[in-house]
Motif scaffolding. Structure first.
Motif, PDB file in Angstrom:
ATOM      1  N   TRP A   1       0.662  -1.439  -0.077  1.00 28.91           N
ATOM      2  CA  TRP A   1      -0.059  -0.309   0.261  1.00 28.91           C
ATOM      3  C   TRP A   1       0.856   1.459  -0.016  1.00 28.91           C
ATOM      4  CZ3 TRP A   1      -4.185   2.358  -1.811  1.00 28.91           C
ATOM      5  CH2 TRP A   1      -4.180   2.673  -1.103  1.00 28.91           C
ATOM      6  N   HIS A   2       1.304   1.204   0.828  1.00 24.26           N
ATOM      7  CA  HIS A   2       2.722   2.429   1.139  1.00 24.26           C
ATOM      8  C   HIS A   2       3.908   2.434  -0.097  1.00 24.26           C
ATOM      9  CE1 HIS A   2       5.745   5.520   1.980  1.00 24.26           C
ATOM     10  NE2 HIS A   2       5.014   5.907   2.855  1.00 24.26           N
ATOM     11  N   LYS A   3       4.049   3.131  -1.096  1.00 24.95           N
ATOM     12  CA  LYS A   3       4.422   3.352  -2.543  1.00 24.95           C
ATOM     13  C   LYS A   3       5.782   3.774  -2.459  1.00 24.95           C
ATOM     14  CE  LYS A   3       1.035   5.070  -5.491  1.00 24.95           C
ATOM     15  NZ  LYS A   3      -0.100   5.333  -4.338  1.00 24.95           N
ATOM     16  N   GLY A   4       6.318   4.118  -1.507  1.00 29.19           N
ATOM     17  CA  GLY A   4       7.301   4.384  -0.350  1.00 29.19           C
ATOM     18  C   GLY A   4       8.309   3.356   0.210  1.00 29.19           C
ATOM     19  N   ARG A   5       7.634   2.210   0.442  1.00 23.99           N
ATOM     20  CA  ARG A   5       8.046   1.158   1.265  1.00 23.99           C
ATOM     21  C   ARG A   5       7.735  -0.518   0.272  1.00 23.99           C
ATOM     22  NH1 ARG A   5       3.797   2.029   6.022  1.00 23.99           N
ATOM     23  NH2 ARG A   5       4.736   3.483   7.085  1.00 23.99           N
ATOM     24  N   THR A   6       7.028   0.397  -0.567  1.00 25.97           N
ATOM     25  CA  THR A   6       7.339  -0.945  -1.438  1.00 25.97           C
ATOM     26  C   THR A   6       8.298  -0.743  -2.745  1.00 25.97           C
ATOM     27  OG1 THR A   6       4.774  -0.881  -2.165  1.00 25.97           O
ATOM     28  CG2 THR A   6       5.640  -1.769  -3.362  1.00 25.97           C
ATOM     29  N   GLN A   7       8.271   0.461  -2.890  1.00 20.32           N
ATOM     30  CA  GLN A   7       9.570   0.789  -4.294  1.00 20.32           C
ATOM     31  C   GLN A   7      11.058  -0.133  -3.406  1.00 20.32           C
ATOM     32  OE1 GLN A   7      10.133   3.531  -6.115  1.00 20.32           O
ATOM     33  NE2 GLN A   7       8.318   3.855  -7.343  1.00 20.32           N
ATOM     34  N   ALA A   8      11.318   0.327  -1.458  1.00 19.83           N
ATOM     35  CA  ALA A   8      12.434  -0.265  -0.816  1.00 19.83           C
ATOM     36  C   ALA A   8      12.858  -1.313  -0.908  1.00 19.83           C
ATOM     37  CB  ALA A   8      12.315   0.241   0.710  1.00 19.83           C
ATOM     38  N   VAL A   9      11.276  -2.403  -0.716  1.00 20.33           N
ATOM     39  CA  VAL A   9      11.623  -3.769  -0.790  1.00 20.33           C
ATOM     40  C   VAL A   9      12.131  -4.268  -2.407  1.00 20.33           C
ATOM     41  CG1 VAL A   9       9.875  -6.027  -0.467  1.00 20.33           C
ATOM     42  CG2 VAL A   9       9.687  -4.390   1.258  1.00 20.33           C
ATOM     43  N   LEU A  10      11.312  -3.265  -3.504  1.00 18.08           N
ATOM     44  CA  LEU A  10      11.597  -4.098  -4.371  1.00 18.08           C
ATOM     45  C   LEU A  10      12.656  -3.759  -5.075  1.00 18.08           C
ATOM     46  CD1 LEU A  10       8.267  -3.006  -6.778  1.00 18.08           C
ATOM     47  CD2 LEU A  10       8.967  -5.311  -5.437  1.00 18.08           C
ATOM     48  N   ALA A  11      13.220  -2.658  -4.465  1.00 16.73           N
ATOM     49  CA  ALA A  11      15.077  -2.410  -5.007  1.00 16.73           C
ATOM     50  C   ALA A  11      15.850  -3.356  -3.948  1.00 16.73           C
ATOM     51  CB  ALA A  11      15.475  -0.828  -4.998  1.00 16.73           C
ATOM     52  N   ALA A  12      15.625  -4.043  -2.831  1.00 21.16           N
ATOM     53  CA  ALA A  12      16.403  -4.694  -2.609  1.00 21.16           C
ATOM     54  C   ALA A  12      16.550  -6.130  -2.774  1.00 21.16           C
ATOM     55  CB  ALA A  12      15.658  -4.877  -0.216  1.00 21.16           C
ATOM     56  N   ALA A  13      14.941  -7.145  -3.451  1.00 26.59           N
ATOM     57  CA  ALA A  13      14.853  -7.383  -4.250  1.00 26.59           C
ATOM     58  C   ALA A  13      15.704  -7.842  -5.718  1.00 26.59           C
ATOM     59  CB  ALA A  13      13.538  -7.663  -4.260  1.00 26.59           C
ATOM     60  N   GLY A  14      16.262  -6.315  -6.007  1.00 23.44           N
ATOM     61  CA  GLY A  14      17.167  -6.448  -7.177  1.00 23.44           C
ATOM     62  C   GLY A  14      16.408  -5.878  -8.274  1.00 23.44           C
ATOM     63  N   LEU A  15      15.131  -5.684  -7.969  1.00 21.06           N
ATOM     64  CA  LEU A  15      14.614  -5.084  -9.434  1.00 21.06           C
ATOM     65  C   LEU A  15      14.316  -3.677  -9.428  1.00 21.06           C
ATOM     66  CD1 LEU A  15      10.927  -6.403  -7.515  1.00 21.06           C
ATOM     67  CD2 LEU A  15      12.013  -7.128 -10.477  1.00 21.06           C
ATOM     68  N   PRO A  16      14.551  -2.668 -10.895  1.00 25.51           N
ATOM     69  CA  PRO A  16      14.754  -2.402 -11.578  1.00 25.51           C
ATOM     70  C   PRO A  16      13.847  -1.001 -10.378  1.00 25.51           C
ATOM     71  CG  PRO A  16      13.465  -3.101 -12.753  1.00 25.51           C
ATOM     72  CD  PRO A  16      14.323  -3.388 -11.561  1.00 25.51           C
ATOM     73  N   VAL A  17      13.711   0.311  -9.790  1.00 25.46           N
ATOM     74  CA  VAL A  17      13.229   1.125  -9.459  1.00 25.46           C
ATOM     75  C   VAL A  17      13.434   2.852  -9.359  1.00 25.46           C
ATOM     76  CG1 VAL A  17      11.957  -0.514  -7.840  1.00 25.46           C
ATOM     77  CG2 VAL A  17      13.518   1.238  -6.708  1.00 25.46           C
ATOM     78  N   VAL A  18      13.291   3.617  -9.688  1.00 25.11           N
ATOM     79  CA  VAL A  18      13.961   5.074  -9.801  1.00 25.11           C
ATOM     80  C   VAL A  18      14.060   5.131  -8.455  1.00 25.11           C
ATOM     81  CG1 VAL A  18      12.414   5.319 -11.886  1.00 25.11           C
ATOM     82  CG2 VAL A  18      11.686   6.227  -9.707  1.00 25.11           C
ATOM     83  N   GLU A  19      15.041   6.582  -7.966  1.00 25.43           N
ATOM     84  CA  GLU A  19      15.321   7.302  -7.207  1.00 25.43           C
ATOM     85  C   GLU A  19      13.743   7.560  -6.967  1.00 25.43           C
ATOM     86  OE1 GLU A  19      18.079  10.280  -5.170  1.00 25.43           O
ATOM     87  OE2 GLU A  19      17.759  10.595  -7.331  1.00 25.43           O
ATOM     88  N   ARG A  20      13.922   7.879  -5.244  1.00 27.34           N
ATOM     89  CA  ARG A  20      12.449   9.055  -4.882  1.00 27.34           C
ATOM     90  C   ARG A  20      12.627   9.125  -3.180  1.00 27.34           C
ATOM     91  NH1 ARG A  20      13.680   4.194  -3.805  1.00 27.34           N
ATOM     92  NH2 ARG A  20      13.530   2.402  -1.522  1.00 27.34           N
TER      93      ARG A  20
END
Length: 345
Positions: A135-154
């Motif tokens: 639900w929280h987009k910032g936390r989501t992107q932090a989890v995805l980045a830690a999993a090696g998925l491509p995300v943008v700086e935020r």
């Protein structure tokens, strides 16, 4: 089966959810199920039912703008009361499964899921923990980045509490940014911003609701979305935009965008998107009994970035998940039945 559908609710996506609930109701009736349709935030929460095969419900459109939140606190009081006692709770306890057609707010952030879990009532979709994580987009992107998925700086900013952070100013100095609530759905209040004065206008809009803002670089490339049901990845959908961002009005008005499924992309590119969607699904804790939809947008070099993951994507006639299902050769009732089946797997 005896199914209770929860729709409506207290979020800016209330109208979308009401439309989803009616569409799901009709599909379940066509599949031979008995249905009770409930909006727990309404004055009279039981909207229809018990409905039996052969009965019908009218479809409901979605307005161009989200509903006013002037009554949100009242909706929340009604919703909590309905889900924790009285006739709605009796209906929930009598159901073989609860179909969650709620979007946004308490319906998607884990609140409703937690109440149903505590009551031991089975329901469709992910549990409270994955919903809260997505639900929280910032936390989501932090989890995805830690999993090696491509995300943008935020950068995250709570207007009215602190001044514009240096991290936000730095992103804006590098080019246009997208500013949006860190926790919201259906692209509500998504803005392309290219100056500090414009950012101040957006901040003033969200400050009135005490909303945390997420700011990230504007990606000028193509936009895609990929749904996962259980362990099955559906075909890639491309969202061809006529506007800079895919906002609420563009998302729910027929003809505002062109949505193509399967997307016209090379097979290896489609496979990359599908693998990333499945990886995101699992990284956030979604299991084989749940479903999700991951959104991607490409940068100037054509590289796809994970933007967000939706725990309860829309189920209206113009929603992206039903379009992806049609690309897999499923009818709308097929999709609804498969979601129902996942809850019992």
């Amino acid at each position: 089966m005896h199914v209770v559908i929860l729709c409506g609710g207290e979020s800016p996506e209330r109208d979308v959810s009401l439309a989803s609930g009616r569409s799901v109701t009709q599909a379940l009736l066509e599949r031979g199920h008995e249905v009770v349709l409930v909006d727990p935030a309404a004055v009279v929460p039981v909207l229809a039912g018990p409905l039996r095969p052969g009965d019908t419900v009218e479809a409901l459109g979605v307005a161009k703008a989200p509903p006013s939140l002037a009554d949100q606190q009242q909706w929340r009081r009604r919703m909590y009361a309905a889900l924790t006692g009285g006739p709605v709770l009796d209906h929930l306890r009598a159901a073989e499964v609860v179909f969650l057609a709620l979007h946004g707010g308490w319906g998607e952030d884990g609140h409703v899921q937690a109440l149903l879990e505590m009551a031991g009532i089975p329901f469709t979709g992910a549990g409270s923990a994955p919903c809260a994580a997505a639900w929280h987009k910032g936390r989501t992107q932090a989890v995805l980045a830690a999993a090696g998925l491509p995300v943008v700086e935020r950068a995250l900013w709570r207007p009215g509490i602190v001044d514009v952070p240096e991290s936000v100013k730095r992103l804006l100095a590098a080019g246009p940014v997208v500013a949006k609530p860190a926790a919201d759905g259906s692209r509500v209040s998504v803005h392309r911003v290219d100056s500090l004065p414009r950012l101040a206008q957006v901040a003033a809009e969200v400050h009135s609701g005490g909303v945390e803002l997420m700011v990230e670089p504007f990606l000028p490339g193509r936009e895609f979305t990929v749904a996962v049901l259980g362990d099955q990845v559906l075909p890639v959908v491309e969202i061809e935009l006529t506007t800079p961002v895919f906002d609420y009005a563009a998302k729910y008005q027929p003809g505002a965008t062109s949505e193509v499924c399967p997307a016209r992309v090379p097979d290896d590119f489609a496979s990359r998107l599908q693998e990333s969607a499945l990886h995101a699904h699992r990284a956030l804790g979604f299991g084989s009994d749940s479903y999700s939809r991951t959104d991607f947008r490409c940068d100037a070099d054509g590289e796809p970035m994970c933007i967000e993951v939706n725990a309860l994507p829309g189920m209206t006639a113009t929603s992206l998940l039903p379009l992806a299902a049609s690309g897999a050769g499923w009818t709308y009732p097929d999709l609804v039945q498969r979601i129902l089946d996942l809850a019992g797997s």
